[in-house]
Design a protein around this motif. Structure first.
Motif, PDB file in Angstrom:
ATOM      1  N   ASP A   1      60.228 -39.850  11.235  1.00 13.27           N
ATOM      2  CA  ASP A   1      61.189 -40.037   9.543  1.00 13.27           C
ATOM      3  C   ASP A   1      60.308 -40.324   8.635  1.00 13.27           C
ATOM      4  O   ASP A   1      58.934 -40.898   8.991  1.00 13.27           O
ATOM      5  CB  ASP A   1      61.880 -41.685  10.271  1.00 13.27           C
TER       6      ASP A   1
ATOM      7  N   GLY B   1      60.367 -42.024   6.445  1.00 19.26           N
ATOM      8  CA  GLY B   1      60.714 -43.199   5.904  1.00 19.26           C
ATOM      9  C   GLY B   1      59.828 -43.735   6.213  1.00 19.26           C
ATOM     10  O   GLY B   1      58.691 -44.562   5.640  1.00 19.26           O
ATOM     11  N   GLN B   2      58.777 -43.391   7.243  1.00 15.93           N
ATOM     12  CA  GLN B   2      57.363 -44.188   7.835  1.00 15.93           C
ATOM     13  C   GLN B   2      56.538 -44.020   7.361  1.00 15.93           C
ATOM     14  O   GLN B   2      55.816 -44.625   6.485  1.00 15.93           O
ATOM     15  CB  GLN B   2      57.210 -43.930   9.599  1.00 15.93           C
TER      16      GLN B   2
ATOM     17  N   GLU C   1      56.115 -42.724   4.181  1.00 11.20           N
ATOM     18  CA  GLU C   1      56.739 -44.020   2.573  1.00 11.20           C
ATOM     19  C   GLU C   1      56.041 -45.788   2.641  1.00 11.20           C
ATOM     20  O   GLU C   1      55.526 -45.897   1.625  1.00 11.20           O
ATOM     21  CB  GLU C   1      58.112 -43.785   2.465  1.00 11.20           C
ATOM     22  N   ALA C   2      56.700 -46.031   4.020  1.00 14.47           N
ATOM     23  CA  ALA C   2      56.157 -47.569   4.222  1.00 14.47           C
ATOM     24  C   ALA C   2      55.316 -47.283   4.170  1.00 14.47           C
ATOM     25  O   ALA C   2      54.542 -48.108   3.739  1.00 14.47           O
ATOM     26  CB  ALA C   2      57.176 -47.808   5.519  1.00 14.47           C
ATOM     27  N   ALA C   3      54.000 -46.501   4.909  1.00 12.04           N
ATOM     28  CA  ALA C   3      52.633 -46.609   4.972  1.00 12.04           C
ATOM     29  C   ALA C   3      51.976 -46.474   3.226  1.00 12.04           C
ATOM     30  O   ALA C   3      51.106 -47.386   3.046  1.00 12.04           O
ATOM     31  CB  ALA C   3      51.981 -45.668   5.502  1.00 12.04           C
ATOM     32  N   MET C   4      52.638 -45.326   2.934  1.00  9.36           N
ATOM     33  CA  MET C   4      52.239 -45.206   1.229  1.00  9.36           C
ATOM     34  C   MET C   4      52.427 -46.512   0.354  1.00  9.36           C
ATOM     35  O   MET C   4      51.350 -46.761  -0.058  1.00  9.36           O
ATOM     36  CB  MET C   4      52.557 -43.854   0.779  1.00  9.36           C
TER      37      MET C   4
ATOM     38  N   MET D   1      47.020 -43.708   8.021  1.00  9.23           N
ATOM     39  CA  MET D   1      48.187 -43.747   8.475  1.00  9.23           C
ATOM     40  C   MET D   1      48.732 -42.561   9.911  1.00  9.23           C
ATOM     41  O   MET D   1      49.391 -42.757  10.310  1.00  9.23           O
ATOM     42  CB  MET D   1      49.075 -42.565   7.414  1.00  9.23           C
TER      43      MET D   1
ATOM     44  N   ILE E   1      50.115 -44.177  12.471  1.00  8.21           N
ATOM     45  CA  ILE E   1      51.306 -44.469  12.767  1.00  8.21           C
ATOM     46  C   ILE E   1      51.946 -43.248  12.190  1.00  8.21           C
ATOM     47  O   ILE E   1      52.862 -43.161  13.600  1.00  8.21           O
ATOM     48  CB  ILE E   1      51.567 -45.375  10.746  1.00  8.21           C
TER      49      ILE E   1
END
Ligand code: ATP
Ligand code: MG
Lengths: 240, 223
Positions: free
Chosen positions: B120, B122-123, B125-128, B137, B141
């Motif tokens: 996904d 979003g993973q 983006e969340a990490a960024m 990352m 992740i």
């Protein structure tokens, strides 16, 4: 403090943000509302450079983040973000979700990161879930963990992109409660939301976006009672 | 002229241990090649999704070439051809490991690339958004989630490798296949020893399949 001057953003030929200028003061809570596709998410994502502005300047604190020399990573550590779909790391426990970035990015010792993580989990009412994996949580619990994860980096600013839109109605409240208590701590917050009641109650100001432009910028009492623009009036009629 | 079935397995029983010794050779080649292929595959996959155009081009070209030519040719180039350039002989065993490793890297890199893309976004983006650097990352992740998704495909690749490894017989490595062939040559009867080799391969593949299922099951549990 966040200062945005003449912010433009295009995706190819599509102009999404067409010159937005506003300031969000330290400790201020701003609700960003507007029709779908008006550029709310894009605006928010420019504030932590998940989207690179096409034109314009943004300051977070006294740092101009749109300056090429600015370290984007450093900026992002200082700006927490909460997404509609949580985006918790599924292969990490709840506590690991909270401690990973502080340890990895800020070099904080494990014991300290865990102590702070537990404290945050207590604040969002989920201390007993510390060792669960995210997929064992309800949507509302996931979002509260996501808020705690962002807070674990001790950001100066928190961005929320429709944090309750993916939740079942009965879970909306618990997340809004957490956000409300965060607002009371003096956190600077920018919140894209469709929760008009929440915006009215908690926000210091409402930004109304339409067609990539900032159409209204007013305290909620004014905005909801008597929106100046026709577009805002129409939007509110549909929402309320 | 009689066309009666003329099989005699009993005369091959004493040769079975000799053939079975090939299992170890086969497994060693496959295991080492898989390690090499995996390590290279991860690197190539990162090249493919990265922003450096040269590296992307290189990884794509690599994959294209290794998938577009016969494995047995690659093997023979490394064993028979390469010494001509590097000036010294390569033993059959390392030549086999290198050839299979390089070859499976091409396939594995495609599997991993697809696995990374399937995580996904979003993973990321969340990490960024948390300010997590690209390397961390990827390592902590994105890749762990990608591997979970692609485990069945990786096991499959491993199984294919086990079967395909039989071509090392052309460069004389003493694997299951080669030993069966030697035994057949001694007795002037190939059907039985080759059948025995077939059974051994089949059992190996079944064991690998079961192992893969077991690992997959454990991964599921942690979901
Ligand atoms: N990465 C992208 N590439 C191309 N177009 C995009 C991209 N992101 C957003 N857009 C387009 O930009 C416009 C504004 O999108 P944005 O997500 O900012 O709207 P929004 O106000 O958040 O809408 P919603 O309420 O539906 O979330 C839309 O037309 C969208 O299709
Ligand atoms: Mg949006």
């Amino acid at each position: 403090m966040i200062k945005v001057v003449d912010l433009h953003k295009s995706f190819g030929k599509l102009q999404v943000l067409k010159g937005i200028t506003t300031t969000i003061a330290q400790g201020e809570v701003v609700a960003i509302i507007g029709p779908s596709g008006s550029g709310k998410s894009t605006f928010l994502r420019c504030l932590n450079l998940l989207e690179e502005p096409t034109k314009g300047k943004i300051w977070i604190g006294d740092q101009e983040i749109t300056n090429r020399k600015t370290d984007i990573m450093k900026v992002r550590q200082n700006v927490g973000m909460v997404f509609q779909h949580f985006h918790l790391f599924p292969h990490m426990t709840v506590l690991e979700n909270l401690t990973y970035a502080p340890m990895k990015v800020k070099g904080i010792a494990k014991a300290e990161a865990e102590a702070k993580g537990m404290e945050l989990l207590r604040k969002v009412g989920l201390a007993e879930k510390a060792n669960e994996y995210p997929n064992r949580l309800s949507g509302g619990q996931k979002q509260r963990v996501a808020i705690a994860r962002a807070l674990a980096m001790s950001p100066e600013v928190m961005l929320f992109d429709e944090p309750t839109s993916a939740l079942d109605p009965e879970m909306v409240k618990e997340v809004l409660e957490v956000m409300k208590s965060l607002a009371h701590t003096g956190m600077t917050m920018a919140i894209v939301t469709h929760e008009m009641g929440f915006a009215r109650e908690v926000a210091d100001r409402v930004l109304f976006l339409d067609g990539g432009q900032l159409v209204e910028d007013a305290p909620p009492s004014e905005f909801f009672a008597a929106p100046k623009s026709k577009r805002a009036q129409e939007f509110l009629e549909k929402m309320l | 002229m009689g066309f009666g079935v003329n099989l005699n397995f009993s005369q091959f029983v004493p040769s079975i241990p000799f053939i079975l010794e090939g299992v170890l050779v086969t497994l060693k080649i496959v295991a080492l090649a898989a390690l090499l292929g995996f390590a290279l595959g991860v690197i190539l996959a990162l090249f493919k999704i990265g922003r450096m155009k040269v590296l992307t081009w290189f990884a794509d070209a690599y994959t294209s070439v290794f998938r577009g030519t016969p494995l047995v040719l690659q093997l023979m180039i490394i064993y028979f051809g390469l010494p001509q350039i590097i000036g010294f002989e390569i033993e059959a065993f390392p030549a086999a490991v290198i050839a299979f490793g390089l070859n499976s890297a091409a396939y594995i890199s495609e599997i991993i690339r697809a696995g990374i893309m399937a995580v996904d976004k979003g993973q990321r983006e969340a990490a960024m958004a948390l300010g997590i650097p690209y390397k961390s990352m990827m390592r902590d992740i994105i890749l762990p989630q990608a591997f979970k998704n692609i485990l069945p495909a990786l096991v499959n690749e491993f199984i294919t490798l086990t079967k395909e490894s039989a071509v090392v017989t052309v460069i004389g490595a003493m694997d299951i296949m080669r030993r069966a062939y030697i035994v057949g040559g001694e007795k002037y009867a190939f059907f039985e020893p080759l059948l025995i080799a077939g059974v051994i391969y089949y059992i190996l593949v079944m064991i690998l399949t079961l192992l893969g299922k077991a690992v997959e099951g454990r991964m599921r549990k942690s979901d």
